[in-house]
Write an enzyme that holds these catalytic residues in place. Structure first.
Site, PDB file in Angstrom:
ATOM      1  CG  ASP A 116       1.882  -5.446  -3.196  1.00 41.16           C
ATOM      2  OD1 ASP A 116       3.181  -5.795  -3.077  1.00 41.16           O
ATOM      3  OD2 ASP A 116       1.267  -5.428  -1.881  1.00 41.16           O
ATOM      4  CB  SER A 117       1.528  -9.728  -1.726  1.00 45.14           C
ATOM      5  OG  SER A 117       2.036  -8.744  -1.169  1.00 45.14           O
ATOM      6  CB  CYS A 152       9.010  -3.856   2.828  1.00 43.79           C
ATOM      7  SG  CYS A 152       7.187  -4.477   3.120  1.00 43.79           S
ATOM      8  CB  CYS A 192       5.256  -7.383  -4.421  1.00 45.53           C
ATOM      9  SG  CYS A 192       5.709  -8.519  -2.903  1.00 45.53           S
ATOM     10  CD  GLU A 243      -1.579  -5.860   5.103  1.00 41.92           C
ATOM     11  OE1 GLU A 243      -2.517  -6.623   5.341  1.00 41.92           O
ATOM     12  OE2 GLU A 243      -1.053  -5.725   3.811  1.00 41.92           O
ATOM     13  CG  HIS A 269       3.067  -3.121   4.030  1.00 45.06           C
ATOM     14  ND1 HIS A 269       3.288  -3.619   2.830  1.00 45.06           N
ATOM     15  CD2 HIS A 269       2.007  -3.185   4.561  1.00 45.06           C
ATOM     16  CE1 HIS A 269       1.966  -4.372   2.647  1.00 45.06           C
ATOM     17  NE2 HIS A 269       1.236  -4.123   3.614  1.00 45.06           N
TER      18      HIS A 269
HETATM   19  N1  DGL Z   1       4.569  -6.383  -0.543  1.00 44.23           N
HETATM   20  C1  DGL Z   1       5.445  -6.936   0.075  1.00 44.23           C
HETATM   21  C2  DGL Z   1       6.957  -6.720   0.101  1.00 44.23           C
HETATM   22  O1  DGL Z   1       7.184  -5.471  -0.318  1.00 44.23           O
HETATM   23  C3  DGL Z   1       4.920  -6.827   1.610  1.00 44.23           C
HETATM   24  C4  DGL Z   1       3.795  -7.781   2.028  1.00 44.23           C
HETATM   25  C5  DGL Z   1       3.916  -9.323   2.173  1.00 44.23           C
HETATM   26  O2  DGL Z   1       4.832  -9.586   2.743  1.00 44.23           O
HETATM   27  O3  DGL Z   1       3.253  -9.684   1.248  1.00 44.23           O
HETATM   28  O4  DGL Z   1       7.840  -7.318   0.293  1.00 44.23           O
END
Ligand code: DGL
Length: 276
Positions: A11-12, A194, A74, A160, A196
């Site tokens: 993930d990012s 997403c 992600c 976050e 989050h």
């Molecule tokens: N993990 C990213 C997603 O699911 C969200 C956070 C980011 O923008 O890096 O799109």
């Protein structure tokens, strides 16, 4: 060490922990290696080229650490990099290894549960502008769905910064939901595109009409991964099974461990990794 073949979860940053959590619940026997590219997060606002380059670097790193199978947890990476990696890079760099994403499993779920074919997609700017959900949904439904999207760029920072439940969080969630329902008041299914967004579940429940179903990815991705492993015994047998988990971050490990507790119910002892 040679037979340590964990499933890589990329993930990012922190968000993929919501996916990891459900995958481990459903498939506890496997080893996992989580990699968060916290040094370069967020991906949601970055261009195609950059997200692709960052994601490919991470995938190569995970391969070099023993992963035979990598899940891009992600959405933005799945939207902007998965296809190119699968089609162009894997055949050259690791034809036996596999990279899976989170969009296709989520879309399959949406198509199976919508009653009236009116669907809403919530995601980062990057995911929404990539049209990945729209294209996959259209493909799977033969163009029979009415699809509306809404980018929610404030939701990741809200989560976050632990602002869930505050007036500020309510304001932005309400605003985005209203925009989506103005675009299509008949929506009966909304997909949280997403990592989050599941953490905003209670806030979403407050502002989404009760009859609208919310598709959250973690358990769906876990179920589809279990199916995948059943259908691909050649991959399943290669994954090691000591029920272990290792966390890596491209940023400061202490910060990662502390913030990770917002996303996962686990004592996280991450290590910093530098491949940038
Ligand atoms: N993990 C990213 C997603 O699911 C969200 C956070 C980011 O923008 O890096 O799109």
């Amino acid at each position: 060490m040679d037979n340590y073949k964990p499933i890589g979860i990329f993930d990012s940053g922190y968000g993929g922990l919501t996916i990891l959590k459900e995958i481990r619940k459903a498939l506890p026997q496997y080893d996992y290696l989580y990699l968060g590219d916290n040094a370069r997060t967020p991906y949601g606002t970055r261009s195609f080229e950059v997200v692709y380059q960052y994601t490919l670097e991470a995938v190569k790193k995970l391969f070099s650490m023993g992963c035979e199978l990598v899940v891009l947890a992600c959405n933005t990476a799945s939207a902007k990099a998965l296809r190119s990696i699968q089609q162009n890079d894997l055949p050259k760099i690791a034809p036996e290894k596999r990279v899976l994403g989170v969009i296709r499993p989520s879309v399959e779920e949406v198509v199976s549960i919508t009653q009236n074919g009116h669907v809403g997609v919530l995601g980062t700017n990057g995911t929404v502008s990539s049209l990945s959900y729209v294209l996959e949904l259209e493909k799977l439904s033969d163009g029979k769905l009415a699809i509306s999207q809404e980018a929610c760029p404030m939701w990741v920072p809200i989560v976050e910064n632990n602002e869930i439940g505050t007036q500020g969080a309510d304001y932005f969630v309400k605003k985005n939901i209203e925009n989506l329902l103005v675009a299509d008041s008949l929506i009966d299914t909304v997909v949280l595109g997403c990592t989050h967004y599941p953490l905003l579940h209670h806030t979403l429940k407050k502002f989404l009409p009760q009859h609208i179903k919310i598709v959250e990815q973690g358990s769906i991705v876990a179920k589809k991964l279990a199916d995948y492993l059943k259908r691909h015994p050649e991959m399943e047998t290669r994954c090691s099974k000591q029920a272990g988990i290792k966390y890596f971050t491209t940023e400061n490990a202490e910060t990662f461990d502390e913030k990770a507790s917002l996303f996962i119910d686990d004592v996280v002892n991450s290590k910093n990794i530098n491949y940038l």
